[in-house]
Design a protein around this motif. Structure first.
Motif, short mmCIF file in Angstrom:
data_model
loop_
_atom_site.label_atom_id
_atom_site.label_comp_id
_atom_site.label_asym_id
_atom_site.label_seq_id
_atom_site.Cartn_x
_atom_site.Cartn_y
_atom_site.Cartn_z
N HIS A 106 -16.48 -22.65 8.75
CA HIS A 106 -16.18 -23.51 9.89
C HIS A 106 -14.93 -24.34 9.67
O HIS A 106 -14.17 -24.57 10.61
N ILE A 107 -14.74 -24.83 8.45
CA ILE A 107 -13.56 -25.62 8.12
C ILE A 107 -13.20 -25.38 6.67
O ILE A 107 -14.06 -25.45 5.78
N ARG A 108 -11.93 -25.10 6.41
CA ARG A 108 -11.45 -24.84 5.05
C ARG A 108 -10.93 -26.14 4.46
O ARG A 108 -9.81 -26.57 4.73
N SER A 109 -11.77 -26.76 3.67
CA SER A 109 -11.39 -28.01 3.00
C SER A 109 -12.31 -28.19 1.80
O SER A 109 -13.50 -27.85 1.87
N ASP A 110 -11.78 -28.72 0.72
CA ASP A 110 -12.57 -28.98 -0.48
C ASP A 110 -13.13 -30.39 -0.49
O ASP A 110 -13.70 -30.82 -1.50
N LEU A 111 -12.99 -31.12 0.61
CA LEU A 111 -13.34 -32.54 0.61
C LEU A 111 -14.84 -32.79 0.74
O LEU A 111 -15.33 -33.83 0.33
N TYR A 112 -15.60 -31.82 1.29
CA TYR A 112 -16.96 -32.11 1.72
C TYR A 112 -18.02 -31.43 0.86
O TYR A 112 -17.75 -30.47 0.15
N PHE A 113 -19.25 -31.93 0.99
CA PHE A 113 -20.38 -31.44 0.19
C PHE A 113 -21.32 -30.55 0.99
O PHE A 113 -22.33 -30.10 0.47
N GLY A 114 -20.97 -30.27 2.19
CA GLY A 114 -21.80 -29.47 3.08
C GLY A 114 -21.70 -30.04 4.47
O GLY A 114 -20.83 -30.87 4.76
N GLY A 115 -22.58 -29.59 5.35
CA GLY A 115 -22.50 -30.09 6.71
C GLY A 115 -23.72 -29.75 7.53
O GLY A 115 -24.67 -29.13 7.06
N LEU A 116 -23.68 -30.18 8.77
CA LEU A 116 -24.75 -29.95 9.72
C LEU A 116 -24.13 -29.34 10.97
O LEU A 116 -23.18 -29.90 11.54
N TYR A 117 -24.62 -28.19 11.38
CA TYR A 117 -24.04 -27.43 12.47
C TYR A 117 -24.93 -27.52 13.70
O TYR A 117 -26.14 -27.29 13.63
N TYR A 118 -24.32 -27.87 14.85
CA TYR A 118 -24.98 -27.92 16.14
C TYR A 118 -24.39 -26.81 17.02
O TYR A 118 -23.36 -27.01 17.68
N PRO A 119 -25.01 -25.63 17.04
CA PRO A 119 -24.41 -24.49 17.74
C PRO A 119 -24.24 -24.68 19.24
O PRO A 119 -23.36 -24.06 19.85
#
Length: 435
Positions: free
Chosen positions: A160-173
């Motif tokens: 979804h996003i190419r970045s090394d900044l985050y630890f994961g995420g929550l997706y709302y389709p």
């Protein structure tokens, strides 16, 4: 290219209405404020057969309704867990479920105007603790108020996003996007087609009860109304001091890049999602509707600052996510005011016969037309006006008299140099441990 300090969205849109120089003598309902809330109220009343007149001190919609990021979805606030503790299971569930109902209502309005984009939304975890909180939130959502959500680990987030900044995420389709100016144009056309009169650049300067209604003084004359809905949210002035004391405004700042080279957005944001961070800067960003720019917003400060300084701060944050963004050129930088209640929840209610809906606290794109509708129906005594958001808390503070909240000037440096710095240091430690 000189930085444009008006919203990127304003370069498109319908012709603005002329300045109002003459007002009707009376109306079944007067609505003050012609943004998403006011138009939602006016449309609901007109569809019930009422003669409705809407006044706006400026051009309709040129407050928060056309200054936001255009992200729309069922409420996804991290505060859901806190709401459960504050309001108890029954009311918290009704709030979340009505939020989904409100989103469906607003989405249908924008689909009818052809401005809704189904994009999905991803909330990215800035720290390990934020990711753990997301997992708990997914569990509660699925248990209490089912809606489609999906927890993403760090590797899955890269889709979804190419970045090394985050630890994961929550997706709302199911979430999506609108171009705010075109969305507002669509609602305004729909209201006018229903018979609503909209008076532009015609401020209401005074109001007083009279008989079984109100007499309002405007810049173009007086009007008598049987019912009154106040729909000014973060732009609420002191004409209604009781309301103004119970809402405070917080600025949100947004920049738009110039058109990026072909392939950049597909490489860095392959999902082309609406994207929201979990950190205290409240950064939110998205591709433009044509997929050629990045629109990037956030809390550059807690008070109004120069748009050029806000652009510098936002671009620095954007470069933390995508380092190459430090070299991108910007075309636009603008700001608008969000309306917050002290309980951080929207509220629908009335005071001395004046009905209102406000305090969306960052969730206004989806909720404001729906809760404006509820306020109007309540004013008309219609049982369809029943809403869980009439049961949330509406509080004042002795130190807030309305208008510009002076206490935010004190909070801003604390937020920047303590809260944000502490969170950034925590994220850095988490990333070092991850290595």
């Amino acid at each position: 290219m000189e930085l444009i300090t008006e919203p990127y969205w304003w370069q498109d849109g319908a012709e603005l209405p002329p300045v109002c120089h003459d007002v009707p003598a009376k109306a079944d309902m007067v609505v003050v404020g012609a943004g998403f809330t006011g138009l939602g109220a006016a449309l609901a009343a007109a569809e019930k057969g009422a003669e409705v007149v809407v006044f706006d001190a400026g051009q309709p919609g040129q407050g928060a309704s056309t200054r936001n990021g255009g992200m729309i979805g069922a409420p996804h606030r991290p505060e859901f867990v806190q709401e459960l503790k504050t309001y108890g299971r029954d009311l918290a569930v009704r709030i979340v479920r009505e939020g989904a109902e409100g989103y469906a209502h607003t989405r249908a309005l924008h689909e009818a105007s052809g401005v809704f984009q189904h994009t999905g939304r991803v909330q990215m975890a800035f720290t390990r603790a934020h990711f753990e909180a997301m997992a708990e939130r997914v569990r509660l959502i699925h248990e209490l108020a089912p809606q489609e959500t999906r927890l993403l680990n760090r590797e899955e987030l890269q889709d979804h996003i190419r970045s090394d900044l985050y630890f994961g995420g929550l997706y709302y389709p199911d979430h999506g996007a609108v171009q705010p100016r075109l969305a507002h144009d669509g609602l305004m056309k729909r209201a006018r087609d229903a018979g609503v009169t909209i008076c532009a650049e015609c401020a209401v300067t005074a109001m007083k009860p009279e008989g079984d209604g109100f007499r309002l003084t405007t810049e173009a004359g007086e009007i008598r109304a049987r019912r009154l809905v106040w729909a000014t949210n973060g732009y609420t002035g002191l004409q209604s001091r009781w309301l103004a004391r119970r809402i405070f405004r917080v600025p949100s700042f947004i920049i738009a890049t110039e058109e990026l080279p072909e392939g950049v957005i597909d490489r860095l944001a392959p999902g082309r999602r609406m994207m929201v961070e979990s950190r205290a800067r409240h950064s939110y960003f998205r591709p433009s509707p044509d997929g050629k720019r990045i629109i990037f917003g956030g809390r550059a400060a807690l008070v109004s600052i120069d748009e050029r300084e806000a652009a510098r701060r936002l671009q620095r944050t954007m470069a933390e996510i995508w380092p190459e963004a430090a070299e991108w050129k910007l075309s636009h930088s603008w700001q608008g005011w969000l309306g917050f209640t002290f309980a951080r929840n929207p509220y629908v209610g009335s005071h001395e016969g004046v009905h209102f809906a406000y305090g969306y606290s960052g969730n206004g794109v989806a909720l404001s037309p729906w809760l404006g509708r509820k306020a109007a129906l309540r004013a008309m005594g219609d049982p369809e006006g029943t809403t869980a958001f009439a049961e949330t808390r509406l509080e004042s503070r002795p130190y807030h008299i309305g208008g510009t909240p002076w206490f935010m000037a004190l909070a801003s440096p604390w937020w920047r140099f303590v809260v944000d710095a502490r969170e950034t240091a925590r994220a850095r430690r988490d990333r070092e441990m991850r290595r």
